[in-house]
Scaffold this active site. Structure first.
Site, PDB file in Angstrom:
ATOM      1  N   SER A  51       0.798  -1.228   0.000  1.00  0.00           N
ATOM      2  CA  SER A  51       0.000   0.000   0.000  1.00  0.00           C
ATOM      3  C   SER A  51       0.827   1.273   0.000  1.00  0.00           C
ATOM      4  CB  SER A  51      -0.927   0.015   1.209  1.00  0.00           C
ATOM      5  OG  SER A  51      -1.779  -1.102   1.144  1.00  0.00           O
ATOM      6  N   HIS A 106     -15.490   0.122   1.745  1.00  0.00           N
ATOM      7  CA  HIS A 106     -15.362   1.448   2.345  1.00  0.00           C
ATOM      8  C   HIS A 106     -16.514   2.363   1.980  1.00  0.00           C
ATOM      9  CE1 HIS A 106     -11.107   0.127   2.568  1.00  0.00           C
ATOM     10  NE2 HIS A 106     -11.146   0.832   3.705  1.00  0.00           N
ATOM     11  N   CYS A 154      -7.804   2.239   0.782  1.00  0.00           N
ATOM     12  CA  CYS A 154      -8.800   1.470   0.036  1.00  0.00           C
ATOM     13  C   CYS A 154      -8.216   0.943  -1.265  1.00  0.00           C
ATOM     14  CB  CYS A 154     -10.015   2.357  -0.259  1.00  0.00           C
ATOM     15  SG  CYS A 154     -11.206   1.551  -1.349  1.00  0.00           S
TER      16      CYS A 154
END
Lengths: 370, 604
Positions: free
Chosen positions: B321, B364, B377
């Site tokens: 991420s 989300h 996300c």
């Protein structure tokens, strides 16, 4: 009758005596330089030159002793002396003291005695006696008779092993034979046969002896062994150049690059410090010295005396040739010292004795009595 | 008897007398010629040989440069070391001498014979051939007492490298060790037995550190005893080097990583200076200096946790991420993305027949860019990636410094990888698929980056857009490698999103009231997990299948800025694993202000 009368002293060969002392003096001086190593690391309490000087004094005493009696008496003891020599040489091999892997010494209550030194006298005297009786050049039979006299002691000495002394004895006898002369046939045969026997003799040499001869041809093959001696010796001599580096200034010998500089390689020290001029002077001195012995051989009143002097001549001649030849790199490295110059007790004493013998012959040339 | 020789002619044989005269004359001629040849004809030649004979030349060792940390603490120093050398020219019996040496030093005779054989080819006969190194005083005393009987043996004093902090700085410093055949061949300045840098800074900065040997002339005798010395050439010590590393910080960082396999790098974003670079597990670089025993070397080499590997620069991982920071930057700079762009996350994103999941299974909902970064996300970035396409991502990533080495002064750095259509065709002979693009968009799949690259990227966000060369040498001026194509406004937006992530997102463990700290966590999948195991907790999985945990962060206070990047192999989630470690690092960088601390302590 006193053993020596005034006339004998008058006829003493002063030049020979003088040259002998001169050579010996030079030898001691040279040893002083050779052992005057500046780090002062010699283990022995007495430096070599000092010891050599003492040997010289003993030698001079012996010289006088060898002058006193009439040399002709030696003819009577020639055979018993040879017999005793052979017995002692055999004894050495049985009970001799082993030093550096060689059995050369007999010990009598702390006194070391080398029978090989005695052998030099026996062969000289017996050889001179036998040859002086021959009227003509030697044929095959005569040659074998005389050779037999030398081969037995020489063989025993070589077995010890002491190649140097063995060679000394044989060369002395060979010299006497040459002095007497060989018949044309024998001479021709030998001249042809000898070059052929040399390769055969090769097989009888020990590996280290072969190595020495090979090294002579190319010293760089064994730069740390025998070749090292030859290389260093040549450098020491060569770097002396024309005038030399001066007394006590020889860097090669002073810095210990030169091995055995006090014994077999003493000449290299001399040549380094005195240069070409000194070297030639030394060679000339030896030549005059030999010439004076030659004069004695020529002037002796009987053949026995002449042969004795000629034997001594050859004894010194071969040593000078081989030692100097070895040091300048034209002869294999064999442990043969240079008379009066190399350090060595028994050799020095024997040398003085032999000169005494020559003086003996020389001074009695006018005293011949029937 | 008497009559026989008395009565005969008393004349000596005539030819015999001639022979003697010939011999005397011949003797004189022979030696005159020979002495003339040696002393006059070749005299100059032998005189030259004589001079060479007494003079030996020997090198004087030069000290290697000392390495300090930024505060002057010694990291690599030189210590005297005693070695036993053999001067072959002076040695009388090599076999006997080696036997004795073996007895004194307990070095096996075979090893000594090997050293002798090897040295014979390279060491001059009058130079010491090193047989044994690093002698203890006990062995030294034994040798000193007995060497007299074995001429040629010589105690040689040399410099030995010593690293006072051993494991702590190994991956930065590397080590020196004896030069091998290949190095000797290539480098004329090296002699057998010399030390040369093999790893780390010691290797990279070899020429700076080494210095120049001196030369001396020694007058010796044939026994090798030295009489006079004359220095012909003074040795020059190598240059000392001051590093950017802060040893205290380094130690503090290492303590946080204890027991883990991973790395933390602390970088000063404006200068590019590295304040701490820790890779664990580590190794003691002192082991290598005098030759590491084979057993220990084997152990290090075969250790599954690869202690010798510098994970900061020599290891590359999927950035997970953390890559979303780049995707954002890229999307904004290339006009694919506006701050206000929203997406709907239902927990998955369908592409053809396949569904790409978000890490949050429940989804989300509708989120904007900042929220997507803060909550990390996946679906938001799947869509962004799909819009951009792999080739634009590749192009952009290159501009942000991915896929190329950072240029740090450490050897064997790896460049990482940002895949492209072209790359896949060449490498695999296959066409690129859209699904792969989605994977790359969240930092998984083919994309690989080193922790150092991540630190450089974060630094560029903090420092105004400059890709700085990470520097380890304090005196090196800052080097700007290139500028990232990102406006200040966009940078500020991303930094703020990172701060938000710390304040209420996945990096909450970094939260500080007295400093501005921003971060981004990352979890890099090691294996593709089946749906069933997707929800298993990290600690329930076998170690080697656990995800790698990333935490990339920056911190600012009182005009000081730092970038801290943490990467723990198989550490699971970046936030939970890396968080406390990085938090501790910031506590060291920004000590809690005393006043606030008291207040905090007084009111529980």
């Amino acid at each position: 009758m006193s053993p020596i009368d005034r006339r004998l002293l008058l006829h003493l060969n002063w030049p020979l005596l003088g040259f002998t002392f001169l050579l010996f003096g030079l030898g001691v001086l040279n040893l002083y330089s050779a052992s005057g190593y500046r780090m002062g690391d010699e283990v022995s309490l007495m430096p070599y030159y000092h010891k050599q000087f003492i040997w010289g004094l003993v030698g001079m005493g012996c010289l006088v002793a060898f002058m006193l009696f009439d040399y002709r008496y030696l003819a009577h003891i020639a055979w018993p002396l040879m017999f005793a020599t052979v017995v002692l040489l055999a004894l050495v091999l049985v009970v001799g003291k082993t030093v550096y892997g060689a059995q050369r010494w007999l010990t009598f209550g702390g006194f070391n005695f080398q029978p090989s030194e005695l052998a030099k006298f026996s062969v000289l005297i017996l050889g001179a006696l036998l040859l002086s009786k021959k009227q003509t050049r030697l044929g095959w039979l005569g040659l074998f008779q005389v050779l037999l006299v030398g081969l037995v002691p020489a063989g025993l000495i070589v077995v010890e092993p002491d190649l140097g002394s063995g060679l000394n004895v044989l060369l002395l006898l060979g010299g006497l034979i040459l002095y007497q002369g060989l018949t044309g046939g024998v001479l021709k045969t030998l001249l042809i046969a000898l070059p052929l026997t040399v390769p055969m003799g090769w097989f009888f040499l020990k590996p280290y002896q072969k190595q020495r001869i090979l090294t002579l041809i190319d010293p760089s093959k064994d730069p740390l062994g025998t070749g090292y001696h030859i290389i260093q010796s040549r450098i020491a001599i060569g770097s002396g150049q024309l005038w030399g580096k001066g007394f006590l200034e020889g860097t090669q010998s002073q810095l210990r690059f030169l091995p055995e500089k006090h014994t077999d390689f003493a000449v290299a020290v001399f040549a380094e410090e005195w240069g070409f001029v000194g070297s030639i002077a030394l060679v000339a001195l030896f030549c005059v010295f030999l010439y004076l012995i030659f004069v004695t051989a020529r002037g002796a009143k009987d053949r026995f005396g002449s042969f004795l002097a000629a034997g001594v001549f050859f004894y010194f001649f071969w040593q000078i040739l081989i030692n100097m030849g070895m040091v300048v790199g034209i002869m294999p490295v064999v442990g043969i010292p240079l008379p009066f110059v190399s350090y060595g007790g028994s050799a020095t004493i024997v040398n003085f004795c032999l000169i005494g013998l020559v003086l003996n012959v020389s001074m009695r040339r006018f005293m011949f009595k029937k | 008897m008497n009559t026989k020789f008395d009565s005969d002619a008393s004349h000596a044989p005539r030819h015999g007398l001639i022979l003697l005269q010939v011999l005397i004359f011949g003797l004189f001629c022979l030696f005159t010629v020979r002495f003339w040849y040696l002393q006059v004809h070749k005299g100059e030649y032998f005189a030259e040989q004589a001079r060479e004979n007494q003079l030996r030349q020997a090198s004087i060792p030069s000290a290697r440069g000392v390495i300090w940390d930024r505060n002057g603490k010694q990291l690599a120093v030189n210590e005297p070391s005693f070695a036993l050398g053999l001067i072959r020219e002076d040695c009388e019996d090599v076999d006997a001498t080696l036997d004795k040496v073996s007895e004194w030093t307990n070095v096996p005779i075979e090893q000594l014979q090997e050293a002798y054989k090897r040295g014979k080819k390279r060491v001059k006969s009058f130079e010491p051939l090193i047989l044994a190194t690093d002698l203890t005083f006990e062995v030294l005393a034994k040798i000193e007492a007995n060497a007299v009987f074995y001429p040629g043996l010589k105690i040689v004093v040399r410099h030995k490298r010593f690293y006072p902090y051993g494991e702590l700085v190994s991956h930065v410093l590397g080590y020196v060790a004896e030069a091998n055949e290949e190095e000797l061949e290539k480098d004329d300045g090296l002699a057998l037995g010399d030390s040369v840098g093999k790893q780390g800074l010691e290797y990279v900065l070899e020429q700076t550190l080494r210095g120049k040997k001196g030369l001396k002339q020694i007058e010796v005798d044939a026994l090798g005893r030295e009489h006079n010395q004359q220095v012909l050439l003074d040795p020059h010590a190598g240059n000392n080097i001051k590093l950017t590393i802060d040893l205290d910080l380094q130690a503090h960082v290492a303590k946080q990583l204890e027991g883990q396999a991973g790395t933390i790098v602390v970088m000063e974003p404006f200068s590019g200076q590295i304040l701490a670079l820790v890779s664990q597990p580590s190794y003691d670089n002192n082991l290598f200096v005098l030759g590491v025993p084979h057993s220990i070397w084997k152990e290090l080499r075969d250790d599954p946790r690869h202690p010798i590997q510098n994970r900061t620069t020599q290891s590359v991982y999927p950035p997970g991420s953390v890559f979303k920071l780049f995707m954002t930057a890229c999307g904004l700079s290339k006009g694919f993305l506006k701050y206000s762009d929203t997406a709907y996350c239902s927990g998955g994103y369908r592409l053809g027949q396949r569904v790409f999941h978000c890490w949050k299974h429940s989804g989300h909902g509708t989120i904007d860019l900042k929220q997507a970064l803060v909550s990390s996300c996946d679906v938001y970035f799947y869509q962004l990636g799909e819009r951009m396409g792999i080739d634009r991502i590749h192009q952009c990533a290159t501009e942000f410094g991915f896929g190329s080495k950072t240029g740090i002064d450490l050897p064997h750095e790896r460049a990482g990888l940002v895949p492209s259509r072209e790359w896949k065709r060449k490498r695999r002979g296959e066409a690129w698929t859209k699904g792969e693009t989605l994977n790359v968009s969240i930092g998984q799949g083919q994309v690989l980056a080193s922790p150092m690259q991540i630190a450089r990227f974060i630094s560029s966000l903090v420092n105004g857009g400059k890709l700085m060369k990470p520097s380890l040498v304090a005196t090196d001026p800052p080097v700007v490698q290139s500028e990232i194509p990102l406006s200040d406004q966009d940078r500020e937006f991303i930094l703020n999103a990172m701060v938000e992530t710390v304040n209420r997102g996945t990096a909450r463990s970094l939260k500080r009231s007295d400093a501005r700290i921003g971060g981004k966590t990352g979890t890099a999948q090691v294996v593709k997990l089946l749906n069933a195991s997707r929800r298993r907790k990290t600690h329930e999985m076998p170690y080697q299948y656990r995800d790698h945990a990333w935490l990339a962060s920056f911190g600012q206070r009182d005009g000081k800025s730092y970038v801290v990047v943490c990467m723990v192999e198989h550490g699971g989630h970046g936030g939970s694993t890396g968080g406390p470690m990085v938090r501790a690092v910031y506590e060291k960088l920004f000590p809690p202000e005393s006043g606030k601390k008291k207040v905090a302590a007084a009111s529980p």
